[in-house]
Write a protein that holds these residues in place. Structure first.
Motif, mmCIF file in Angstrom:
data_model
loop_
_atom_site.group_PDB
_atom_site.id
_atom_site.type_symbol
_atom_site.label_atom_id
_atom_site.label_comp_id
_atom_site.label_asym_id
_atom_site.label_seq_id
_atom_site.Cartn_x
_atom_site.Cartn_y
_atom_site.Cartn_z
ATOM 1 N N LYS A 69 0.846 -1.190 0.000
ATOM 2 C CA LYS A 69 0.000 0.000 0.000
ATOM 3 C C LYS A 69 0.884 1.243 0.000
ATOM 4 O O LYS A 69 1.912 1.277 0.654
ATOM 5 C CB LYS A 69 -0.904 -0.003 1.228
ATOM 6 N N PHE A 70 0.474 2.258 -0.756
ATOM 7 C CA PHE A 70 1.229 3.506 -0.762
ATOM 8 C C PHE A 70 0.269 4.684 -0.880
ATOM 9 O O PHE A 70 -0.888 4.533 -1.258
ATOM 10 C CB PHE A 70 2.277 3.523 -1.882
ATOM 11 N N SER A 71 0.751 5.842 -0.524
ATOM 12 C CA SER A 71 -0.060 7.054 -0.565
ATOM 13 C C SER A 71 0.058 7.696 -1.942
ATOM 14 O O SER A 71 1.094 8.262 -2.295
ATOM 15 C CB SER A 71 0.395 8.025 0.522
ATOM 16 N N SER A 72 -1.006 7.616 -2.718
ATOM 17 C CA SER A 72 -1.006 8.201 -4.058
ATOM 18 C C SER A 72 -1.761 9.530 -4.077
ATOM 19 O O SER A 72 -1.758 10.216 -5.092
ATOM 20 C CB SER A 72 -1.638 7.233 -5.055
ATOM 21 N N HIS A 73 -2.433 9.837 -2.975
ATOM 22 C CA HIS A 73 -3.211 11.072 -2.846
ATOM 23 C C HIS A 73 -4.335 11.158 -3.878
ATOM 24 O O HIS A 73 -4.718 12.247 -4.290
ATOM 25 C CB HIS A 73 -2.296 12.306 -2.928
ATOM 26 N N CYS A 74 -4.849 9.992 -4.292
ATOM 27 C CA CYS A 74 -5.909 9.968 -5.292
ATOM 28 C C CYS A 74 -7.303 9.891 -4.667
ATOM 29 O O CYS A 74 -8.296 10.073 -5.358
ATOM 30 C CB CYS A 74 -5.712 8.796 -6.262
ATOM 31 N N GLY A 75 -7.376 9.606 -3.364
ATOM 32 C CA GLY A 75 -8.676 9.532 -2.706
ATOM 33 C C GLY A 75 -9.160 8.139 -2.398
ATOM 34 O O GLY A 75 -10.195 7.952 -1.760
ATOM 35 N N TRP A 76 -8.433 7.120 -2.845
ATOM 36 C CA TRP A 76 -8.776 5.727 -2.584
ATOM 37 C C TRP A 76 -7.510 4.991 -2.166
ATOM 38 O O TRP A 76 -6.397 5.392 -2.530
ATOM 39 C CB TRP A 76 -9.357 5.054 -3.837
ATOM 40 N N PRO A 77 -7.654 3.888 -1.438
ATOM 41 C CA PRO A 77 -6.462 3.095 -1.111
ATOM 42 C C PRO A 77 -5.749 2.659 -2.389
ATOM 43 O O PRO A 77 -6.398 2.258 -3.354
ATOM 44 C CB PRO A 77 -7.025 1.876 -0.379
ATOM 45 N N SER A 78 -4.426 2.760 -2.379
ATOM 46 C CA SER A 78 -3.628 2.398 -3.556
ATOM 47 C C SER A 78 -2.590 1.358 -3.187
ATOM 48 O O SER A 78 -1.943 1.464 -2.145
ATOM 49 C CB SER A 78 -2.925 3.638 -4.119
ATOM 50 N N PHE A 79 -2.428 0.385 -4.065
ATOM 51 C CA PHE A 79 -1.469 -0.698 -3.873
ATOM 52 C C PHE A 79 -0.664 -0.834 -5.157
ATOM 53 O O PHE A 79 -1.175 -0.569 -6.239
ATOM 54 C CB PHE A 79 -2.194 -2.023 -3.593
ATOM 55 N N PHE A 80 0.595 -1.291 -5.050
ATOM 56 C CA PHE A 80 1.384 -1.455 -6.271
ATOM 57 C C PHE A 80 1.390 -2.878 -6.783
ATOM 58 O O PHE A 80 1.827 -3.133 -7.904
ATOM 59 C CB PHE A 80 2.815 -0.915 -6.126
ATOM 60 N N THR A 81 0.859 -3.831 -5.997
ATOM 61 C CA THR A 81 0.753 -5.213 -6.471
ATOM 62 C C THR A 81 -0.247 -5.972 -5.604
ATOM 63 O O THR A 81 -0.378 -5.694 -4.409
ATOM 64 C CB THR A 81 2.130 -5.918 -6.450
ATOM 65 N N PRO A 82 -0.965 -6.928 -6.179
ATOM 66 C CA PRO A 82 -1.823 -7.785 -5.363
ATOM 67 C C PRO A 82 -0.982 -8.781 -4.566
ATOM 68 O O PRO A 82 0.203 -8.994 -4.861
ATOM 69 C CB PRO A 82 -2.710 -8.499 -6.374
ATOM 70 N N LEU A 83 -1.588 -9.392 -3.574
ATOM 71 C CA LEU A 83 -0.921 -10.372 -2.725
ATOM 72 C C LEU A 83 -0.388 -11.543 -3.548
ATOM 73 O O LEU A 83 0.731 -11.979 -3.369
ATOM 74 C CB LEU A 83 -1.898 -10.874 -1.654
ATOM 75 N N ALA A 84 -1.190 -12.026 -4.463
ATOM 76 C CA ALA A 84 -0.786 -13.125 -5.358
ATOM 77 C C ALA A 84 -1.241 -12.758 -6.763
ATOM 78 O O ALA A 84 -2.249 -12.066 -6.938
ATOM 79 C CB ALA A 84 -1.423 -14.441 -4.920
ATOM 80 N N GLY A 85 -0.502 -13.212 -7.749
ATOM 81 C CA GLY A 85 -0.823 -12.888 -9.133
ATOM 82 C C GLY A 85 -2.210 -13.297 -9.568
ATOM 83 O O GLY A 85 -2.798 -12.687 -10.449
#
Length: 147
Positions: A69-85
């Motif tokens: 999870k990272f802060s993208s400041h877009c207004g929704w939770p943001s992640f750079f990858t799912p837990l599993a493909g």
């Protein structure tokens, strides 16, 4: 697992809209089953920095870890990858006069949000999985076990 996951049929994709309406609140159904979107900056997990696992609110499948999870400041939770493909599936979304990539839970095909590429975020994947908080539940790994 969430409290909803224990009573699922072997294939949650077989549930009807009526079944989903019994399992989900009206707001959850609108987002998860009708591909709605919650208002930006209103979601429970938008600014969360807790350590744990994010699951599909509809079926309890593990989707994302807090480390992604990272802060993208877009207004929704943001992640750079799912837990599993194979935790999420992608589908072309041409609604609202634009083409995007919709993200769904692979286990129950509930709408989670969208994924965007090439936005210049300093992440290992240069992807932003923009997910509705209402599509998620959270298992806090720092909570004390019940005695």
């Amino acid at each position: 697992m969430t409290d909803r996951a224990h009573d699922f049929p072997a294939d949650p994709k077989s549930l009807t809209d009526a079944d989903w309406r019994q399992r989900l609140s009206e707001a959850e159904f609108r987002v998860l089953r009708q591909a709605g979107t919650e208002a930006p900056f209103t979601g429970e997990y938008t600014d969360s920095t807790d350590v744990g696992v994010y699951r599909c609110r509809a079926c309890g499948t593990e989707l994302f870890r807090s480390e992604a999870k990272f802060s993208s400041h877009c207004g929704w939770p943001s992640f750079f990858t799912p837990l599993a493909g194979d935790a999420v599936i992608e589908r072309r979304d041409a609604s609202l006069g634009m083409v995007r990539t919709e993200i769904l839970c692979a286990a129950c095909e509930s709408h989670l949000g969208h994924v965007f590429a090439g936005e210049g975020y300093d992440t290992p994947t240069d992807l932003r999985y923009c997910i509705n908080s209402i599509s998620l539940t959270f298992d806090d790994e720092t909570a004390s076990p019940a005695e």
